[in-house]
Design an enzyme around this catalytic site. Structure first.
Site, mmCIF file in Angstrom:
data_model
loop_
_atom_site.group_PDB
_atom_site.id
_atom_site.type_symbol
_atom_site.label_atom_id
_atom_site.label_comp_id
_atom_site.label_asym_id
_atom_site.label_seq_id
_atom_site.Cartn_x
_atom_site.Cartn_y
_atom_site.Cartn_z
ATOM 1 N N ARG A 241 0.956 -0.930 0.024
ATOM 2 C CA ARG A 241 -0.515 0.168 -0.400
ATOM 3 C C ARG A 241 0.905 1.531 -0.324
ATOM 4 O O ARG A 241 0.211 1.851 -0.646
ATOM 5 C CB ARG A 241 -0.610 -0.313 0.936
ATOM 6 C CG ARG A 241 -2.064 0.552 1.004
ATOM 7 C CD ARG A 241 -3.481 0.885 2.493
ATOM 8 N NE ARG A 241 -4.159 1.761 2.091
ATOM 9 C CZ ARG A 241 -4.276 3.075 3.404
ATOM 10 N NH1 ARG A 241 -3.424 2.254 4.068
ATOM 11 N NH2 ARG A 241 -5.162 4.194 3.183
ATOM 12 N N HIS B 71 0.695 4.294 -2.715
ATOM 13 C CA HIS B 71 0.466 5.891 -2.269
ATOM 14 C C HIS B 71 1.382 6.690 -2.453
ATOM 15 O O HIS B 71 1.232 7.879 -2.784
ATOM 16 C CB HIS B 71 -0.430 5.729 -0.616
ATOM 17 C CG HIS B 71 -2.089 5.439 -0.807
ATOM 18 N ND1 HIS B 71 -2.214 5.720 0.314
ATOM 19 C CD2 HIS B 71 -2.830 4.802 -1.396
ATOM 20 C CE1 HIS B 71 -3.755 5.629 0.674
ATOM 21 N NE2 HIS B 71 -3.832 4.153 -0.758
ATOM 22 N N ASN C 179 -3.492 9.101 4.326
ATOM 23 C CA ASN C 179 -2.762 8.260 4.927
ATOM 24 C C ASN C 179 -2.141 8.083 5.950
ATOM 25 O O ASN C 179 -2.145 7.547 7.292
ATOM 26 C CB ASN C 179 -1.216 8.684 4.274
ATOM 27 C CG ASN C 179 -1.116 8.650 3.535
ATOM 28 O OD1 ASN C 179 -1.467 7.481 2.270
ATOM 29 N ND2 ASN C 179 -0.185 9.643 2.366
ATOM 30 N N HIS D 204 -6.281 -6.786 -2.575
ATOM 31 C CA HIS D 204 -6.588 -6.531 -1.278
ATOM 32 C C HIS D 204 -7.943 -7.924 -0.729
ATOM 33 O O HIS D 204 -8.170 -8.362 -0.109
ATOM 34 C CB HIS D 204 -8.054 -5.392 -1.148
ATOM 35 C CG HIS D 204 -7.788 -4.495 -1.042
ATOM 36 N ND1 HIS D 204 -8.873 -3.482 -1.658
ATOM 37 C CD2 HIS D 204 -7.176 -3.803 -1.120
ATOM 38 C CE1 HIS D 204 -8.445 -2.434 -1.461
ATOM 39 N NE2 HIS D 204 -7.196 -2.157 -0.839
#
Length: 334
Positions: free
Chosen positions: A67, A71, A99, A198
């Protein structure tokens, strides 16, 4: 000897075409799987070793690390801007809405950086560490392996405002999320494949509680939520409960990287609104891709690996741009 007009026209046009092709491929042409082959031969093994260690005490760290790469790449490209702490001149992306109290694993990135610096000081960028950590996290959890392209350099600044606007949100509709992927050069296949990350990790109640009781002001739960799954989630995340309680993104195999995520979507067991919309948005191009990945883990793994490479190619700093940070949290000399 003079060239004919026709020949000279050709000799003019060809360099222009070649120059255009060079521009198109510039962003990833400078990245290479063998970038550290002579300067830090064992970088990949070092990254894997630190993550293996971290997984012993934190089963969700693999998902957290992938992740961070995601990001990072969606804001100013894959340049480790996410890792910078705030200073008098830098507003850290760590405090952007997607975040804050959510992005994690920074300590493990620091541990990887320390181990890499001990072996090859001043050579490997923090941006490349994020890309390598993402691949190791997936392969250590049973997912595919791929040759990570390397050679990114680290940014000198961060973009908190960009992090607030560019990173897809779990509350967004499919068209908005598709647009955010498109803005960084990723297509619908990339969107569905990368959403498959996910298949492991956790999400906080606050990221999906809007679906459980009063969805979009209807006074009822999200109709695309499987009712049995809904009841379980309502127990985990009661009204007025803690928004930071964790739920598994994949209720079937929460720590394994497999294709169950897509079967979950077919069963209306996507945890986030942004997950379930891939399958439940009427007429969406994503539905056929979900079905394909659900029926073939091999197809998913192949697409996922390629889409991770595509994401890793978003606007890297290369050559003499940026720097190789000594400490991932701060710009050199600060």
């Amino acid at each position: 000897m003079f060239s004919s007009p026709k020949t000279s026209a050709c000799s003019l046009v060809l360099p222009i075409i070649l120059a255009a092709l060079v521009l198109v491929h510039q962003s990833n042409a400078q990245l290479s799987a063998t970038f550290y082959a002579t300067t830090c031969t064992n970088v990949s093994a070092i990254v894997t070793s630190v993550i293996q260690q971290a997984l012993q005490s934190d089963s969700r760290i693999g998902a957290s690390l992938i992740r961070l790469h995601f990001h990072d790449c969606f804001v100013n490209g894959c340049d480790a801007s996410l890792l910078l702490d705030s200073t008098s001149s830098i507003l850290s992306e760590k405090f952007a809405a997607p975040n804050v109290n959510s992005a994690r694993g920074f300590d493990v990135v620091d541990n990887i950086k320390t181990a890499v610096e001990n072996s090859c000081p001043g050579v490997v960028s923090c941006a490349d560490i994020l890309a390598l950590a993402a691949e190791a996290s997936v392969s250590l959890s049973g997912g595919p392996s791929w040759n990570v392209l390397l050679g990114r350099r680290d940014s000198l600044t961060a973009n908190q405002a960009g992090a607030n606007t560019s990173i897809p949100s779990p509350f967004e509709g499919l068209s908005n999320i598709t647009s955010k992927f498109s803005a960084v050069g990723l297509n619908t296949n990339d969107l569905v494949a990368l959403s498959g990350a996910h298949t492991f990790g956790r999400a906080q109640c606050r990221t999906f509680s809007n679906r459980l009781f009063n969805f979009s002001g209807t006074g009822s739960p999200d109709p695309t939520l499987n009712t049995t799954y809904l009841a379980t989630l309502q127990q985990t995340c009661p009204q007025g409960g803690s928004g930071s309680t964790l739920a598994n993104l994949d209720p079937t195999t929460p720590d394994s990287f497999d294709n169950n995520y897509f079967t979950n979507l077919q069963n209306n067991q996507g945890l986030l609104q942004s997950d379930q919309e891939l399958f439940s948005t009427t007429g969406a191009a994503t539905i056929a891709i979900v079905n394909s990945f659900s029926s073939s883990q091999t197809a998913f793994f192949q697409s996922f690996a390629q889409s991770m490479i595509n994401m890793g190619n978003i606007s890297p700093l290369t050559g003499s741009n940026g720097e190789i940070r000594a400490d991932c949290k701060k710009v050199n000399g600060s």
